[in-house]
Design a protein around this motif. Structure first.
Motif, PDB file in Angstrom:
ATOM      1  N   SER A 137       0.920  -1.282  -0.199  1.00 51.81           N
ATOM      2  CA  SER A 137       0.385  -0.107  -0.026  1.00 51.81           C
ATOM      3  C   SER A 137       0.483   1.140   0.098  1.00 51.81           C
ATOM      4  O   SER A 137       0.388   2.601  -0.408  1.00 51.81           O
ATOM      5  N   LYS A 138       2.395   1.132   0.092  1.00 51.78           N
ATOM      6  CA  LYS A 138       2.616   2.567   0.754  1.00 51.78           C
ATOM      7  C   LYS A 138       4.343   1.643  -0.154  1.00 51.78           C
ATOM      8  O   LYS A 138       4.926   1.007  -0.343  1.00 51.78           O
ATOM      9  N   LYS A 139       4.358   2.488  -0.855  1.00 51.40           N
ATOM     10  CA  LYS A 139       5.352   2.655  -1.806  1.00 51.40           C
ATOM     11  C   LYS A 139       7.209   2.765  -1.280  1.00 51.40           C
ATOM     12  O   LYS A 139       6.949   3.578  -0.634  1.00 51.40           O
ATOM     13  N   PRO A 140       8.117   1.262  -1.039  1.00 47.96           N
ATOM     14  CA  PRO A 140       9.103   1.567  -0.282  1.00 47.96           C
ATOM     15  C   PRO A 140      10.150   2.564  -0.989  1.00 47.96           C
ATOM     16  O   PRO A 140       9.785   3.106  -2.406  1.00 47.96           O
ATOM     17  N   GLN A 141      10.923   2.781  -0.186  1.00 46.19           N
ATOM     18  CA  GLN A 141      12.436   4.146  -0.754  1.00 46.19           C
ATOM     19  C   GLN A 141      13.108   3.290  -1.534  1.00 46.19           C
ATOM     20  O   GLN A 141      14.087   3.817  -1.858  1.00 46.19           O
ATOM     21  N   GLN A 142      13.482   1.836  -1.583  1.00 38.51           N
ATOM     22  CA  GLN A 142      14.094   1.295  -1.678  1.00 38.51           C
ATOM     23  C   GLN A 142      13.573  -0.473  -1.894  1.00 38.51           C
ATOM     24  O   GLN A 142      13.573  -0.394  -0.908  1.00 38.51           O
ATOM     25  N   VAL A 143      13.957  -0.871  -2.617  1.00 36.76           N
ATOM     26  CA  VAL A 143      14.403  -2.031  -2.871  1.00 36.76           C
ATOM     27  C   VAL A 143      15.243  -3.299  -3.315  1.00 36.76           C
ATOM     28  O   VAL A 143      16.264  -2.400  -3.763  1.00 36.76           O
ATOM     29  N   LEU A 144      15.529  -4.126  -1.906  1.00 36.41           N
ATOM     30  CA  LEU A 144      16.285  -4.493  -2.541  1.00 36.41           C
ATOM     31  C   LEU A 144      15.839  -6.248  -2.591  1.00 36.41           C
ATOM     32  O   LEU A 144      14.977  -6.922  -2.517  1.00 36.41           O
ATOM     33  N   ARG A 145      17.081  -6.990  -2.828  1.00 33.18           N
ATOM     34  CA  ARG A 145      16.553  -8.879  -2.539  1.00 33.18           C
ATOM     35  C   ARG A 145      17.787  -9.395  -2.751  1.00 33.18           C
ATOM     36  O   ARG A 145      18.900  -9.184  -2.434  1.00 33.18           O
ATOM     37  N   SER A 146      17.502 -10.520  -1.661  1.00 28.85           N
ATOM     38  CA  SER A 146      18.286 -12.306  -1.192  1.00 28.85           C
ATOM     39  C   SER A 146      17.565 -12.682  -1.542  1.00 28.85           C
ATOM     40  O   SER A 146      16.475 -13.253  -2.477  1.00 28.85           O
ATOM     41  N   GLU A 147      17.968 -14.287  -1.177  1.00 29.46           N
ATOM     42  CA  GLU A 147      17.935 -16.002  -1.469  1.00 29.46           C
ATOM     43  C   GLU A 147      16.479 -15.821  -1.158  1.00 29.46           C
ATOM     44  O   GLU A 147      15.871 -16.398  -2.208  1.00 29.46           O
ATOM     45  N   GLN A 148      16.046 -15.027  -0.431  1.00 33.33           N
ATOM     46  CA  GLN A 148      15.064 -15.638  -0.227  1.00 33.33           C
ATOM     47  C   GLN A 148      13.762 -15.047  -0.236  1.00 33.33           C
ATOM     48  O   GLN A 148      12.560 -14.790  -0.843  1.00 33.33           O
ATOM     49  N   ALA A 149      14.589 -13.060  -0.153  1.00 33.38           N
ATOM     50  CA  ALA A 149      12.583 -12.490  -0.692  1.00 33.38           C
ATOM     51  C   ALA A 149      13.279 -11.443  -0.873  1.00 33.38           C
ATOM     52  O   ALA A 149      14.201 -10.300  -0.851  1.00 33.38           O
ATOM     53  N   TYR A 150      12.409 -10.210  -1.797  1.00 27.29           N
ATOM     54  CA  TYR A 150      12.179  -8.255  -1.602  1.00 27.29           C
ATOM     55  C   TYR A 150      12.696  -8.345   0.078  1.00 27.29           C
ATOM     56  O   TYR A 150      11.392  -8.728   0.377  1.00 27.29           O
ATOM     57  N   PHE A 151      13.087  -7.089  -0.789  1.00 30.21           N
ATOM     58  CA  PHE A 151      13.457  -6.398   1.088  1.00 30.21           C
ATOM     59  C   PHE A 151      12.608  -5.113   0.971  1.00 30.21           C
ATOM     60  O   PHE A 151      13.250  -4.125  -0.427  1.00 30.21           O
ATOM     61  N   ALA A 152      11.612  -4.045   1.286  1.00 31.58           N
ATOM     62  CA  ALA A 152      11.197  -2.986   0.475  1.00 31.58           C
ATOM     63  C   ALA A 152      11.390  -2.348   2.223  1.00 31.58           C
ATOM     64  O   ALA A 152      10.837  -2.131   2.869  1.00 31.58           O
ATOM     65  N   ILE A 153      12.013  -1.686   1.914  1.00 38.03           N
ATOM     66  CA  ILE A 153      12.423  -0.465   2.874  1.00 38.03           C
ATOM     67  C   ILE A 153      12.027  -0.015   2.998  1.00 38.03           C
ATOM     68  O   ILE A 153      11.783   1.557   2.057  1.00 38.03           O
ATOM     69  N   TYR A 154      11.642   0.971   4.188  1.00 37.14           N
ATOM     70  CA  TYR A 154      10.879   2.666   4.830  1.00 37.14           C
ATOM     71  C   TYR A 154      11.856   3.562   5.657  1.00 37.14           C
ATOM     72  O   TYR A 154      12.238   3.160   6.109  1.00 37.14           O
ATOM     73  N   ASP A 155      11.386   4.058   5.755  1.00 37.83           N
ATOM     74  CA  ASP A 155      11.853   5.432   6.210  1.00 37.83           C
ATOM     75  C   ASP A 155      11.402   5.591   8.208  1.00 37.83           C
ATOM     76  O   ASP A 155      12.205   5.942   8.586  1.00 37.83           O
ATOM     77  N   ASP A 156      10.703   4.739   8.294  1.00 36.86           N
ATOM     78  CA  ASP A 156       9.700   5.407   9.690  1.00 36.86           C
ATOM     79  C   ASP A 156       9.365   3.966   9.586  1.00 36.86           C
ATOM     80  O   ASP A 156       8.342   2.959   9.400  1.00 36.86           O
ATOM     81  N   GLU A 157       8.922   3.686  11.357  1.00 40.87           N
ATOM     82  CA  GLU A 157       8.646   2.630  12.039  1.00 40.87           C
ATOM     83  C   GLU A 157       6.476   2.552  11.909  1.00 40.87           C
ATOM     84  O   GLU A 157       5.771   1.332  11.067  1.00 40.87           O
ATOM     85  N   GLN A 158       6.122   3.438  11.791  1.00 42.24           N
ATOM     86  CA  GLN A 158       4.229   3.851  11.448  1.00 42.24           C
ATOM     87  C   GLN A 158       4.183   3.139  10.196  1.00 42.24           C
ATOM     88  O   GLN A 158       3.323   2.508  10.407  1.00 42.24           O
TER      89      GLN A 158
END
Length: 263
Positions: A137-158
């Motif tokens: 529902s919210k666009k992440p600031q950065q997207v990465l990937r490992s062997e297991q998953a895509y990582f959606a990185i955000y700026d804040d916990e909320q």
């Protein structure tokens, strides 16, 4: 035929918190279809099956309700908890699995179970799949990937806590899952883990993904030891420490059930 089974809540000090996993130890592997049927019947995030190799060394396999998976942290912790429960003087156990090699698990004096995992630091993704944009529902600031998953990185916990997701969209990312993460308020970082393609909508606490989250946030924060919180409905605290090419993922666990299954 009856087989002993334990159910353990991992990454928590209290019953009904953390992530529950079932543990079954047999001298020889059960038939693969039977192991999958047991995991489906249990309907927990994972059921771990152990086969002894030699003293304090076991082969391990992990099954979600849908499929066998390569790597599961909380069910490894649950498995170690059961082995330590059966052998009170034991302080270390080794598990072996093809995708991750040998996993050494130790029990500390304070009861914390420490697991040594391979470093699975994610790498940035140049072409982000559309299912990421449509599935969160919210666009992440950065997207990465490992062997297991895509990582959606955000700026804040909320933002991570309030994040909504579309399981049908995220299923399109199979075989990869999705973890959303951000710096925390009371913890170094927080996360949530979505895996509709491999097990269920949201996993309560995912030990394995911290083998990627810990090195990512350690680099960002300039520290080798971090305390994380997985912000699911059940929630769980994860202690992380980098040690060269290994990532230590630790926490507590409690026994929920010990019984027999008739097969």
């Amino acid at each position: 035929m009856t087989v002993e089974m334990h159910v353990v809540d991992a990454f928590t000090e209290h019953l009904f918190g953390g992530n529950p996993a079932a543990v079954v130890i047999t001298e020889e592997w059960l038939d693969e279809s039977l192991m999958q049927s047991i995991a489906t019947e249990n309907n927990l995030s994972e059921t771990a099956f152990l086969k002894p190799v030699e003293n304090n060394h076991y082969q391990i396999r992990w099954f979600s309700p849908l499929t066998e998976i390569d790597f599961c942290g909380h069910a490894t912790m649950a498995s170690a908890f059961v082995v330590f429960l059966k052998n009170p003087s034991l302080l270390e156990v080794k598990f072996s699995a093809p995708a991750v090699g040998d996993l050494v698990v130790t029990q500390q004096e304070d009861g914390v179970i420490d697991m040594s995992f391979p470093n699975r630091k994610p790498e940035p993704v140049a072409d982000v799949p559309q299912a990421i944009w449509d599935g969160l529902s919210k666009k992440p600031q950065q997207v990465l990937r490992s062997e297991q998953a895509y990582f959606a990185i955000y700026d804040d916990e909320q933002t991570v806590r309030e994040l909504a997701y579309d399981s049908e969209q995220l299923k399109q990312l199979a075989p990869y899952d999705v973890v959303a993460s951000a710096p925390g308020n009371d913890y170094d970082f927080v996360s949530r883990y979505f895996w509709p393609a491999n097990g269920g909508d949201e996993d309560p606490v995912t030990g394995s993904i911290h083998a990627g989250l810990a090195p990512y946030w350690a680099e960002k924060m300039g520290r080798q030891e971090l305390v994380a919180f997985q912000a699911s409905q059940r929630g769980g605290v994860v202690y992380c420490r980098l040690d060269g090419k290994r990532v230590h993922v630790a926490g507590r666990a409690v026994l929920y059930l010990k019984g027999e299954i008739a097969i």
